[in-house]
Design a protein around this motif. Structure first.
Motif, PDB file in Angstrom:
ATOM      1  N   PRO A  97     109.201  -4.743 -13.480  1.00 44.21           N
ATOM      2  CA  PRO A  97     107.972  -5.227 -12.836  1.00 44.21           C
ATOM      3  C   PRO A  97     107.161  -6.065 -13.825  1.00 44.21           C
ATOM      4  O   PRO A  97     107.060  -5.720 -15.001  1.00 44.21           O
ATOM      5  N   ALA A  98     106.586  -7.152 -13.359  1.00 44.44           N
ATOM      6  CA  ALA A  98     105.891  -8.096 -14.239  1.00 44.44           C
ATOM      7  C   ALA A  98     104.595  -7.540 -14.809  1.00 44.44           C
ATOM      8  O   ALA A  98     104.267  -7.778 -15.960  1.00 44.44           O
ATOM      9  N   GLY A  99     103.817  -6.807 -14.033  1.00 44.55           N
ATOM     10  CA  GLY A  99     102.482  -6.435 -14.477  1.00 44.55           C
ATOM     11  C   GLY A  99     102.321  -5.013 -14.935  1.00 44.55           C
ATOM     12  O   GLY A  99     101.242  -4.469 -14.846  1.00 44.55           O
ATOM     13  N   GLY A 100     103.317  -4.367 -15.394  1.00 42.11           N
ATOM     14  CA  GLY A 100     103.182  -2.972 -15.811  1.00 42.11           C
ATOM     15  C   GLY A 100     103.944  -2.055 -14.885  1.00 42.11           C
ATOM     16  O   GLY A 100     105.040  -2.372 -14.453  1.00 42.11           O
ATOM     17  N   THR A 101     103.319  -0.928 -14.515  1.00 39.39           N
ATOM     18  CA  THR A 101     104.050   0.084 -13.774  1.00 39.39           C
ATOM     19  C   THR A 101     103.659   0.202 -12.319  1.00 39.39           C
ATOM     20  O   THR A 101     104.210   1.017 -11.608  1.00 39.39           O
ATOM     21  N   GLY A 102     102.715  -0.541 -11.842  1.00 40.83           N
ATOM     22  CA  GLY A 102     102.356  -0.381 -10.442  1.00 40.83           C
ATOM     23  C   GLY A 102     101.338  -1.385  -9.956  1.00 40.83           C
ATOM     24  O   GLY A 102     100.797  -2.189 -10.722  1.00 40.83           O
ATOM     25  N   ILE A 139     112.735   3.354 -25.168  1.00 47.91           N
ATOM     26  CA  ILE A 139     113.547   4.158 -24.241  1.00 47.91           C
ATOM     27  C   ILE A 139     115.005   4.135 -24.681  1.00 47.91           C
ATOM     28  O   ILE A 139     115.688   5.168 -24.680  1.00 47.91           O
ATOM     29  N   ARG A 140     115.497   2.974 -25.084  1.00 51.23           N
ATOM     30  CA  ARG A 140     116.883   2.880 -25.571  1.00 51.23           C
ATOM     31  C   ARG A 140     117.061   3.679 -26.866  1.00 51.23           C
ATOM     32  O   ARG A 140     118.106   4.284 -27.080  1.00 51.23           O
ATOM     33  N   TYR A 141     116.053   3.689 -27.735  1.00 53.84           N
ATOM     34  CA  TYR A 141     116.106   4.480 -28.960  1.00 53.84           C
ATOM     35  C   TYR A 141     116.252   5.965 -28.627  1.00 53.84           C
ATOM     36  O   TYR A 141     117.059   6.665 -29.232  1.00 53.84           O
ATOM     37  N   LEU A 142     115.458   6.435 -27.666  1.00 55.90           N
ATOM     38  CA  LEU A 142     115.539   7.839 -27.262  1.00 55.90           C
ATOM     39  C   LEU A 142     116.921   8.177 -26.733  1.00 55.90           C
ATOM     40  O   LEU A 142     117.484   9.234 -27.046  1.00 55.90           O
ATOM     41  N   GLY A 143     117.477   7.299 -25.910  1.00 52.53           N
ATOM     42  CA  GLY A 143     118.809   7.536 -25.369  1.00 52.53           C
ATOM     43  C   GLY A 143     119.890   7.471 -26.437  1.00 52.53           C
ATOM     44  O   GLY A 143     120.832   8.255 -26.432  1.00 52.53           O
ATOM     45  N   HIS A 144     119.742   6.542 -27.371  1.00 53.26           N
ATOM     46  CA  HIS A 144     120.744   6.365 -28.420  1.00 53.26           C
ATOM     47  C   HIS A 144     120.747   7.528 -29.408  1.00 53.26           C
ATOM     48  O   HIS A 144     121.793   7.964 -29.864  1.00 53.26           O
ATOM     49  N   ASN A 145     119.575   8.036 -29.739  1.00 51.13           N
ATOM     50  CA  ASN A 145     119.468   9.074 -30.772  1.00 51.13           C
ATOM     51  C   ASN A 145     119.290  10.481 -30.217  1.00 51.13           C
ATOM     52  O   ASN A 145     119.223  11.430 -30.990  1.00 51.13           O
ATOM     53  N   SER A 146     119.163  10.598 -28.920  1.00 52.42           N
ATOM     54  CA  SER A 146     119.011  11.910 -28.271  1.00 52.42           C
ATOM     55  C   SER A 146     117.889  12.731 -28.894  1.00 52.42           C
ATOM     56  O   SER A 146     118.050  13.917 -29.173  1.00 52.42           O
ATOM     57  N   PRO A 182     103.434   8.891 -25.255  1.00 52.36           N
ATOM     58  CA  PRO A 182     102.957   9.046 -23.873  1.00 52.36           C
ATOM     59  C   PRO A 182     103.053   7.743 -23.070  1.00 52.36           C
ATOM     60  O   PRO A 182     103.321   7.767 -21.867  1.00 52.36           O
ATOM     61  N   THR A 183     102.852   6.604 -23.734  1.00 53.97           N
ATOM     62  CA  THR A 183     102.964   5.313 -23.054  1.00 53.97           C
ATOM     63  C   THR A 183     104.413   5.062 -22.641  1.00 53.97           C
ATOM     64  O   THR A 183     104.689   4.666 -21.502  1.00 53.97           O
ATOM     65  N   VAL A 184     105.332   5.291 -23.552  1.00 57.05           N
ATOM     66  CA  VAL A 184     106.754   5.084 -23.255  1.00 57.05           C
ATOM     67  C   VAL A 184     107.195   6.019 -22.128  1.00 57.05           C
ATOM     68  O   VAL A 184     107.884   5.609 -21.192  1.00 57.05           O
ATOM     69  N   TYR A 185     106.761   7.268 -22.199  1.00 60.34           N
ATOM     70  CA  TYR A 185     107.121   8.245 -21.170  1.00 60.34           C
ATOM     71  C   TYR A 185     106.545   7.843 -19.813  1.00 60.34           C
ATOM     72  O   TYR A 185     107.207   7.979 -18.786  1.00 60.34           O
ATOM     73  N   HIS A 186     105.315   7.323 -19.810  1.00 61.57           N
ATOM     74  CA  HIS A 186     104.686   6.868 -18.565  1.00 61.57           C
ATOM     75  C   HIS A 186     105.533   5.784 -17.895  1.00 61.57           C
ATOM     76  O   HIS A 186     105.797   5.847 -16.693  1.00 61.57           O
ATOM     77  N   TYR A 187     105.952   4.792 -18.671  1.00 59.94           N
ATOM     78  CA  TYR A 187     106.781   3.723 -18.111  1.00 59.94           C
ATOM     79  C   TYR A 187     108.118   4.277 -17.626  1.00 59.94           C
ATOM     80  O   TYR A 187     108.591   3.913 -16.554  1.00 59.94           O
TER      81      TYR A 187
END
Length: 171
Positions: A59-64, A82-89, A103-108
């Protein structure tokens, strides 16, 4: 002009010595003194070509559409986190400080999961890969793995089956 290192800069350098090479202690520090922060990409970082493919699905303008604060962090930094979290578990709270706050990353991540953005991204990229390989865009076969559980003698034979691979009579 020679500039002496102040004690705060020396302490900052000592702190940086304990971090991964090429990563910064904070985004603010990187903006203040970019010279001592070489950009060493992580294996999970999105390439420029990869970002061009991914950005079309976000989405262009954020999350909603509900309004709210303007976007503070680039979406590429959010995707990289998000990719870092998935890559490094690792856990959300263990996200390094050179990414946006967890918290920002988790929100998205939650918003994109709920509204189907991540599902559309995955399906779109899978389709592009399959077309590039000369295959049908939609998968035509699926592999289902199941667990066979040995059934007790009290279980009716009509509800049991036989798994020949595991040689188990059960469910």
């Amino acid at each position: 002009m020679v500039v002496e290192a102040t004690p705060s800069l020396k302490a900052h350098g000592d702190f940086l010595a304990g971090l991964r090479p090429g990563r910064c202690c904070t985004l603010a520090c990187r903006a203040r003194a970019p010279a001592h922060h070489p950009a060493a990409p992580l294996p999970s970082d999105t390439t420029d070509v990869g970002w061009e493919l991914i950005a079309a699905y976000l989405p262009a303008g954020g999350t909603g559409d509900q309004g709210g604060r303007p976007v503070t962090y680039p979406l590429r930094d959010i995707v990289d986190a998000i990719r870092y979290l998935g890559h490094n578990s690792c856990v959300w709270r263990a996200l390094p400080v050179d990414f946006p706050p967890w918290p920002t990353v988790y929100h998205y991540f939650r918003a994109w999961t709920r509204d189907g953005t991540l599902t559309r991204l995955h399906a779109g990229l899978r389709e592009q890969v399959r077309i590039a390989e000369g295959r049908n865009p939609e998968p035509s076969a699926v592999i289902v793995e199941s667990q066979s559980v040995r059934a007790a003698e009290t279980v009716a034979k009509t509800s049991r089956g036989y798994d020949a691979g595991k040689k188990i009579n059960g469910r």
